[in-house]
Design a protein around this motif. Structure first.
Motif, short mmCIF file in Angstrom:
data_model
loop_
_atom_site.label_atom_id
_atom_site.label_comp_id
_atom_site.label_asym_id
_atom_site.label_seq_id
_atom_site.Cartn_x
_atom_site.Cartn_y
_atom_site.Cartn_z
N PRO A 110 0.67 -1.23 0.10
CA PRO A 110 -0.01 -0.04 -0.10
C PRO A 110 0.93 1.37 -0.02
N ASP A 111 0.25 2.26 -0.65
CA ASP A 111 1.01 3.76 -0.64
C ASP A 111 1.16 4.07 0.66
N ALA A 112 2.38 4.48 1.15
CA ALA A 112 2.46 4.87 2.55
C ALA A 112 3.05 5.99 2.62
N LEU A 113 2.90 6.62 4.01
CA LEU A 113 3.39 8.15 4.59
C LEU A 113 4.02 7.90 5.75
N ASP A 114 5.29 7.37 5.85
CA ASP A 114 5.97 6.69 6.99
C ASP A 114 7.47 6.51 6.54
N LYS A 115 8.13 6.00 7.70
CA LYS A 115 9.65 5.84 7.18
C LYS A 115 9.69 4.20 6.70
N GLU A 116 8.63 3.54 6.50
CA GLU A 116 8.81 2.14 5.87
C GLU A 116 9.39 2.38 4.49
N TYR A 117 9.06 3.37 3.80
CA TYR A 117 9.72 3.82 2.33
C TYR A 117 11.07 3.55 2.57
N VAL A 118 11.75 4.11 3.69
CA VAL A 118 13.35 3.99 3.84
C VAL A 118 13.70 2.74 4.13
N ARG A 119 13.00 2.02 4.93
CA ARG A 119 13.24 0.37 5.36
C ARG A 119 13.32 -0.20 4.03
N LEU A 120 12.31 -0.31 3.30
CA LEU A 120 12.30 -0.91 2.07
C LEU A 120 13.22 -0.45 0.95
N TRP A 121 13.67 0.60 0.89
CA TRP A 121 15.05 1.00 0.13
C TRP A 121 16.06 0.37 0.58
N LEU A 122 16.42 0.33 2.07
CA LEU A 122 17.48 -0.24 2.52
C LEU A 122 17.21 -1.83 2.45
N GLY A 123 16.25 -2.47 2.30
CA GLY A 123 15.87 -3.76 1.98
C GLY A 123 16.27 -4.20 0.77
N ASP A 124 15.92 -3.43 -0.21
CA ASP A 124 16.33 -3.63 -1.55
C ASP A 124 17.68 -3.62 -1.83
N GLN A 125 18.61 -2.95 -0.93
CA GLN A 125 20.06 -3.05 -1.16
C GLN A 125 20.56 -4.00 -0.14
N GLY A 126 19.75 -5.04 0.26
CA GLY A 126 20.36 -6.10 1.06
C GLY A 126 20.42 -5.79 2.42
N TYR A 127 20.31 -4.87 3.00
CA TYR A 127 20.56 -4.38 4.35
C TYR A 127 19.32 -4.55 5.28
N LYS A 128 19.54 -5.19 6.41
CA LYS A 128 18.46 -5.59 7.21
C LYS A 128 18.62 -5.45 8.61
N GLY A 129 19.62 -4.44 8.84
CA GLY A 129 20.10 -4.08 10.35
C GLY A 129 21.69 -4.56 10.57
N GLU A 130 22.00 -5.58 9.98
CA GLU A 130 23.40 -5.99 10.15
C GLU A 130 24.56 -5.28 9.72
N GLY A 131 25.55 -4.79 10.39
CA GLY A 131 26.82 -4.27 9.60
C GLY A 131 26.58 -2.70 9.40
N VAL A 132 27.29 -2.19 8.53
CA VAL A 132 27.31 -0.80 8.28
C VAL A 132 26.13 -0.50 7.20
N PRO A 133 25.15 0.33 7.29
CA PRO A 133 23.99 0.40 6.35
C PRO A 133 24.41 1.46 5.16
N PRO A 134 24.16 1.01 3.88
CA PRO A 134 24.36 1.70 2.65
C PRO A 134 24.06 3.34 2.99
N GLU A 135 24.86 4.24 2.49
CA GLU A 135 24.59 5.56 2.50
C GLU A 135 23.22 5.92 1.74
N LEU A 136 22.45 6.77 2.35
CA LEU A 136 21.09 7.19 1.63
C LEU A 136 21.47 8.27 0.71
N PRO A 137 20.91 8.00 -0.59
CA PRO A 137 21.30 8.86 -1.54
C PRO A 137 20.40 10.30 -1.40
N ALA A 138 20.63 11.05 -1.98
CA ALA A 138 19.78 12.69 -1.84
C ALA A 138 18.40 12.51 -2.20
N ASP A 139 18.07 11.65 -3.44
CA ASP A 139 16.73 11.28 -3.69
C ASP A 139 15.90 10.61 -2.79
#
Length: 322
Positions: A253-282
């Motif tokens: 569902p279309d969301a208005l919360d930080k789940e957008y950031v969580r899902l982007w991180l998940g797409d990069q293979g990050y789930k909370g372990e190790g160093v997170p990828p840098e968030l791009p400006a976009d």
């Protein structure tokens, strides 16, 4: 309504990452908030840091201002339902509150079978669990589906840098984290708040999917609602008019919360372990846009950003407040 994307890009270089303020008490850093305790009050500075999977993954422009002002809106509008700690808002990013003793439990209310973290109700359901935090779940449910009734699913309150753990009423009482009487009182308070939040969200064209409440004990021994309430950091919001179409198409569902950031991180293979990828400006700007939209849709007010250098502004406003 909304905000200029170019301004958000410029503000990416002027986010409030941390503070070390003097003369307002002992500093207590948190994942997003920094508190200064002096006597019976606590000064809370809401930074622009964003935490996902219990890890600080970067900053989002204007995020602290939005969260602080939205929390103040909810505290003001729910005062007749539950006592809260808010005393004053001297700066867009700062609240002065009543100092309380923290209850070591996060009270998470869930209305839908969703989530992407290791402790989410959907993750548990997908692996075959049919009991979650002491609540039985029916077979045959689908991701993002509305639960038969809202569930209070408590977690332990972890120290900074550690992960919260799902629990249950019986476990928390058995291990001495909270008494049965306190839990019953907290259950009643959070149920009222979740019902009020759900109704307000629906009136404003949103679904309050789930949220967490933190509670403390005031100097008079009574339960007080603390931290934040119904913000895009502590809550999940979906657009009401887009929910059924998303479900029929089998997408999130279309969301208005930080789940957008969580899902982007998940797409990069990050789930909370190790160093997170840098968030791009976009990604940072899109997250900020969603936070602003959440503020405006929930409050029915235009968000007015303060684009001054944040540390200088905070120090000036706190000095003027004293």
């Amino acid at each position: 309504m909304g905000i200029d994307v170019q301004l958000l890009r410029e503000l990416c270089d002027r986010t409030l990452e941390s503070t070390h303020l003097e003369g307002i008490g002992e500093r207590h850093p948190g994942k997003v908030r920094e508190s200064y305790v002096q006597g019976g009050t606590r000064t809370i500075v809401v930074s622009d840091r964003v935490s996902c999977f219990d890890v600080i993954v970067g900053t989002i422009p204007l995020k602290g201002q939005i969260l602080n002002q939205l929390a103040a809106f909810w505290f003001d509008t729910t005062r007749d339902l539950a006592r809260n700690h808010l005393l004053e808002v001297p700066d867009p990013s700062v609240s002065i509150v009543e100092e309380c003793e923290l209850l070591p439990v996060e009270f998470v209310y869930r209305g839908y079978l969703t989530g992407s973290t290791k402790t989410s109700i959907w993750t548990a359901y997908e692996r075959g669990d049919r009991t979650y935090c002491g609540h039985p779940l029916p077979d045959g449910m689908h991701r993002h589906e509305k639960l038969p009734e809202p569930l209070l699913t408590p977690t332990t309150k972890a120290e900074l840098g550690a992960h919260d753990e799902v629990s249950s009423k019986s476990e928390l009482i058995a291990n001495g984290a909270i008494t049965e009487e306190r839990y019953a009182e907290a259950e009643e308070i959070t149920a009222r708040l979740f019902d009020a939040g759900t109704r307000r969200a629906e009136e404003r064209g949103l679904i309050l999917v789930d949220t967490k409440y933190e509670l403390g004990i005031g100097s008079d021994g009574q339960i007080v609602v603390i931290d934040e309430i119904h913000t895009p950091d502590s809550s999940r919001y979906w657009y009401l008019d887009r929910y059924e179409q998303a479900m029929s198409e089998g997408r999130n569902p279309d969301a208005l919360d930080k789940e957008y950031v969580r899902l982007w991180l998940g797409d990069q293979g990050y789930k909370g372990e190790g160093v997170p990828p840098e968030l791009p400006a976009d990604v940072r700007c899109e997250a900020a846009r969603r936070y602003i939209n959440a503020f405006e849709q929930i409050t029915d007010r235009t968000f007015e950003p303060n684009i001054e250098e944040p540390l200088e502004r905070i120090q000036r406003n706190l000095k003027n407040a004293n």
